[in-house]
Enzyme design. Structure first.
Site, PDB file in Angstrom:
ATOM      1  N   GLU A 134       0.792  -1.243   0.000  1.00  0.00           N
ATOM      2  CA  GLU A 134       0.000   0.000   0.000  1.00  0.00           C
ATOM      3  C   GLU A 134       0.816   1.280   0.000  1.00  0.00           C
ATOM      4  OE1 GLU A 134      -2.566  -0.538   3.405  1.00  0.00           O
ATOM      5  OE2 GLU A 134      -3.666  -2.160   2.425  1.00  0.00           O
ATOM      6  N   GLU A 241      -6.256 -10.670  -0.921  1.00  0.00           N
ATOM      7  CA  GLU A 241      -7.047 -10.379   0.291  1.00  0.00           C
ATOM      8  C   GLU A 241      -8.540 -10.333  -0.026  1.00  0.00           C
ATOM      9  OE1 GLU A 241      -5.484  -7.171   2.657  1.00  0.00           O
ATOM     10  OE2 GLU A 241      -3.437  -7.479   1.940  1.00  0.00           O
TER      11      GLU A 241
HETATM   12  C1  GLA Z   1      -4.897  -4.401   4.499  1.00  0.00           C
HETATM   13  C2  GLA Z   1      -3.598  -5.128   4.780  1.00  0.00           C
HETATM   14  C3  GLA Z   1      -3.812  -6.419   5.499  1.00  0.00           C
HETATM   15  C4  GLA Z   1      -4.839  -6.276   6.614  1.00  0.00           C
HETATM   16  C5  GLA Z   1      -6.120  -5.727   6.046  1.00  0.00           C
HETATM   17  C6  GLA Z   1      -7.219  -5.573   7.074  1.00  0.00           C
HETATM   18  O1  GLA Z   1      -5.538  -4.772   3.374  1.00  0.00           O
HETATM   19  O2  GLA Z   1      -2.825  -5.373   3.642  1.00  0.00           O
HETATM   20  O3  GLA Z   1      -2.590  -6.852   6.021  1.00  0.00           O
HETATM   21  O4  GLA Z   1      -4.339  -5.466   7.623  1.00  0.00           O
HETATM   22  O5  GLA Z   1      -5.845  -4.460   5.528  1.00  0.00           O
HETATM   23  O6  GLA Z   1      -7.271  -6.557   8.020  1.00  0.00           O
END
Ligand code: GLA
Length: 343
Positions: A134, A241
């Site tokens: 990010e 994710e």
């Molecule tokens: C982001 C991060 C993850 C996690 C999620 C929420 O997407 O990359 O590691 O912290 O948020 O749980």
């Protein structure tokens, strides 16, 4: 004749790995689902910087060790996630013993020390590593998010981090950049620029992690366009994710869940997996952020739009964003996703 349908990982064996982000507690809670349906694990927190290295001379490998041991015992692969981030890195990392901000060189050296310890311990156990998480700003014209990394190292912290990571793990570990809202056009443009820049300057990056934290209101055409654009870069792609929230980021109370919302979620999941299968020559792994609906970060949080989160309003609503019900049965779309893969 048995009528049992194949598991997710069996149905998808010819396409990509099926993963879940877990904490060691999930092995007690969801061991049955994990062993049957998944063949890849990501430590939700276990391998992030701060949990594993909370102080300069303090390391805590307990959770990461448990995840690696469980994966080995069950023949699963492990995705490592994620040291270089604007969150979950202790402030000590950026300061010297007198509390002064480190120089660029000193911070790069510390990063290498951290990555070397990590690599020596887990380099042989993981197949990829989200080196950077990010780093790109969602809002505004600026490409990179302002952080301790940009402030101290400068804009080349991305290339530097990949170069350092490469020294610390064997070549079998693929190095990834990971980010969210990657399907939204303006974020996609920034991501493509940064990823192309890294490739052009020869940074050792192997792949892009599309987080795919989505909601039922996400735009499937843009998602398809984005996968196509990232696939054309020549990087490996992972969905890292995945979850599909029933709510928008603005819904904070106790919204009623309607049949229409559940249908949208069904259609979204079925379409998403159809897109992933179509790009299976570049997508190696699809991971959900969690295992079953009983435990999801989206109960108390929201699909973020940049860093926007309505912090003042408690998120009291329960969300149901994953592939399994709280009672461990498959969600209806999960059965359909399996059937579609077997066609
Ligand atoms: C982001 C991060 C993850 C996690 C999620 C929420 O997407 O990359 O590691 O912290 O948020 O749980």
């Amino acid at each position: 004749m048995s009528t049992k349908i194949p598991s997710l990982r069996e149905a998808y064996a010819k396409y990509f790995k099926i993963g879940a982000a877990v904490s060691p507690r999930d092995f007690e809670l969801f061991g049955d689902i994990l062993a049957e349906h998944f063949n890849s694990l990501t430590g939700g927190n276990a391998m992030k910087f701060e949990p594993i290295h909370p102080q300069k001379d303090v390391w805590d490998f307990r959770a990461a060790d448990q995840i690696v041991a469980y994966a080995k015992a069950h023949g699963m692969a492990v995705r490592a996630h994620a040291p270089v981030w604007h969150k979950q890195v202790g402030l000590w990392m950026f300061r010297d013993d007198d509390g002064e901000t480190l120089s660029r060189e000193a911070l790069l050296e510390r990063l290498e020390e951290h990555m070397m310890v990590f690599g020596q311990r887990y380099g042989a156990d993981v197949y990829c590593w989200d080196v950077i998480n990010e780093a790109i700003a969602h809002f505004g014209k600026g490409v990179l998010r302002d952080s301790n990394w940009t402030q101290i190292i400068g804009e080349d912290f991305l290339a530097q981090s990949f170069r350092i990571a490469k020294k610390c793990v064997p070549d079998s570990v693929q190095l990834f950049y990971n980010d969210y809202n990657e399907w939204m056009p303006h974020k996609r443009e920034k991501l493509l620029k940064v990823l192309r820049g890294l490739l052009d300057e020869g940074a050792p990056i192997d792949g892009f992690g599309m987080q795919q934290h989505l909601s039922i209101y996400a735009d499937l055409d843009e998602i398809r366009r984005s996968v196509e654009a990232y696939a054309s870069l020549g990087l490996r792609l992972h969905v890292t994710e995945l979850d599909v929230s029933l709510y928008t980021v603005y819904e904070t109370g106790r919204p009623t869940i309607t049949d229409e919302m559940l249908q949208k979620q069904y259609d979204m999941y079925v379409e998403l997996f159809s897109i992933y299968r179509q790009y299976a020559d570049v997508i190696d792994s699809v991971t959900t952020w969690g295992v079953a609906d009983s435990a999801t970060w989206l109960d108390s949080s929201a699909v973020r739009i940049g860093d926007f989160k309505p912090d003042n309003v408690p998120m009291q609503r329960k969300n149901f964003p994953l592939l399994f019900y709280a009672d461990h049965r498959m969600r209806p779309y999960t059965e359909k996703i399996i059937e579609d893969a077997l066609k």
